[in-house]
Write an enzyme that holds these catalytic residues in place. Structure first.
Site: not given
Ligand code: GLN
Length: 562
Positions: A511, A383, A509
């Site tokens: 994970e 992400c 994600h």
């Molecule tokens: N801050 C980034 C976004 O909002 C990444 C979010 C995250 O890593 N979950 O896109």
């Protein structure tokens, strides 16, 4: 059959592993052929943990349907290998928000709205939704916090009522407590457990089972004593000594024959004998000495390892499948900015940058990513870790530090990561990101496609920002491969660097979908690259798509200003 309910309360202190215990018991019941689901009732007033700092709460775990939940939901899903939904995490905030909005609509026809019955009825309604929406035959309900907390009283009252509504054969209470160890006399103490059971009784709930957590072996006479003082059958006092491997907990409980006791009390017959072969193999594999792989996890909440719980688990699952022991070296990204702790990054066999929000420590993470790219150290970005990998690559191609995300620099002249168009008008912070399962189409011939071994996957998301499509061409000419896209092609889901042993970033994600016996393909592929670097395995399949185009700098301004 009637839906059966098992309620978990906590006594003495928090953080004794109530969530893991509930998850492990869910596993015991599933192994016996029952459909189970687990629900967590959180007594805080936030509507969900999505807006809470990881320092307060640890990881925010995301479900298929996009619910932002407590990290215990991760334990439930991983242990039991089930997919839960948003009704499985209820907070006081949700309950009150619902009741107050009904009151405003006039649904209560002029009645006075009170904790009993309005709040307790709403809690009971939400508990009832679990079986309806998941098809579970046995619903496990964990109440967050510890008995005695003011804020959990309405939840406990709802449980008390459910017992009389549904009857004793349909409900069970399990109380998870802690036995403190007094060093001076070298003994474990049961008094706090007795007090917390008394507290529970004073609100009308008697435990059927006591799980006595401890860091030291619990002798039989202590079991007797707890049974006697707390009015629980002796076989229903289960000592649960802290296990070095979390996944051992179901096997420990199995040794005390707990599942059969629970089924008997619920008037159920075992449907099949549990088969623990795979699970036992997993534990043996954990315990077996294996070559170590050091992964530098560069994040901003590294003091609190719970903030990255699912990432740790996913690394562990993948490492086990490859016969490795993963050793996570926690690196604070702000330290890297101050030229500290680079020795840890340099010594690592792989580098991982997980998800995150806000500008603190961003430049340190980008430096670590630069190091991974230049030194061909396997890298996995999750992400934010993907977004920063894109920023780092754009900076390299353009030759200055201007490229950025508008999350950190609103006026950057190279907004290579930008707010998603449908996020622009959003004012509320809670529950408004792009959340939950979305499909991702893999591009043939890429590392990601090779890892997954299938063309279309679904992964869980939690983000507001995305790769700015105006820069796609520039990045791909420079050697970045967009190996996963949304099916309409509009959103980059996975990016990788062609000329690198393994440098992959995902907008989602992965994970959250890793399971102990089903490690996530991208984590496996990452650790395969790590294993190759250590000279312990076969070489990884090479990506075949676009290669670095030298001399690209002059065309790079194309996307700027968009
Ligand atoms: N801050 C980034 C976004 O909002 C990444 C979010 C995250 O890593 N979950 O896109």
């Amino acid at each position: 059959m009637d839906t059966k309910y098992i309620f978990f309360t906590g006594g003495v202190v928090s953080s004794v592993g109530k969530g893991v215990t509930a998850a492990a018991i869910g596993k015991l019941l599933k192994e016996r052929g029952f459909a189970v689901a687990v629900q967590k009732l959180d007594p805080y007033i936030n509507v969900d943990p999505g807006t809470m700092s990881p320092y307060q709460h640890g990881e925010v775990y995301v479900l298929d349907d996009g619910a932002e939940t407590d990290l215990d939901l991760g334990h439930y899903e991983r242990f039991i290998d089930i997919s839960l939904n948003r009704v499985c995490n209820v907070t006081t905030g949700q309950v009150y928000a619902e009741v107050i909005s009904k009151e405003r609509r006039g649904d209560y026809l002029g009645g006075t709205i009170q904790v009993i019955p309005h709040i307790t009825n709403e809690i009971k309604r939400r508990i009832g939704l679990v079986a309806k929406t998941t098809g579970a035959e046995i619903v496990l309900v964990e109440i967050g916090g510890t008995v005695g907390d003011i804020e959990s009283l309405p939840f406990l009252e709802a449980l008390r009522q459910m017992r009389s509504d549904l009857g004793r054969t349909n409900t069970l209470n399990i109380h998870v407590t802690w036995l403190p160890y007094i060093g001076a006399t070298a003994e474990l103490k049961t008094k706090p457990t007795q007090h917390s059971v008394r507290e529970l009784r004073s609100i009308g709930i008697s435990p059927d089972v006591i799980i006595a957590r401890s860091d030291y072996p619990v002798e039989d006479d202590l079991r007797e004593k707890i049974a006697l003082f707390c009015d629980v059958e002796r076989q229903a006092v289960i000592p649960l000594v802290t296990a070095p491997v979390l996944y051992e907990v179901p096997l420990i409980l199995e040794r005390f024959d707990l599942a059969n006791y629970l089924l008997e009390r619920l008037g159920l017959q075992t449907r099949r004998e549990p088969d623990w072969t795979d699970w036992e193999r997993l534990i043996r594999e954990v315990q077996r000495p294996k070559p170590k792989a050091h992964i530098a996890l560069v994040g901003k909440y590294v003091e609190l390892h719970d903030a990255y719980f699912s990432v740790r688990e996913a690394l562990e699952h993948a490492a086990l499948s490859l016969g490795l022991e993963v050793k996570i070296d926690w690196v604070h990204s702000s330290d890297l900015e101050k030229d500290r702790h680079w020795d840890v990054v340099r010594a690592a066999d792989g580098i991982l940058v997980p998800g995150g929000f806000g500008s603190r420590g961003i430049e340190g993470k980008i430096k670590a990513i630069s190091y991974a790219r230049q030194n061909k150290v396997p890298y996995l970005g999750l992400c934010l870790g993907m977004q920063l990998m894109v920023i780092e690559f754009a900076r390299y191609l353009i030759g200055n530090d201007e490229p950025n995300s508008t999350e950190f620099d609103r006026s950057t002249s190279y907004p290579v990561i930008d707010l998603m168009p449908d996020q622009r008008s959003i004012a509320d912070m809670g529950g408004t990101m792009r959340l939950g399962l979305y499909p991702c189409q893999l591009q043939p011939g890429t590392r990601a496609a090779a890892a997954y071994g299938k063309p279309l996957v679904e992964e869980r998301h939690r983000h507001r920002f995305e790769l700015n499509n105006a820069y796609r061409e520039m990045l791909s000419r420079g050697g970045m491969v967009f190996s996963g896209l949304s099916p309409d092609g509009r959103l980059v889901e996975i990016a990788e660097i062609a000329d690198h042993p393994f440098m992959v970033g995902t907008q989602f994600h992965p994970e959250f979908l890793s399971r102990p016996n089903r490690p996530h393909p991208l984590f496996v592929a990452f650790l395969e690259a790590v294993r190759n670097r250590l000279g312990l395995g076969e070489s990884a399949p090479q990506a075949t798509t676009s290669q670095i185009t030298p001399g690209i700098q002059e065309t790079l301004a194309v996307g700027s200003g968009s």
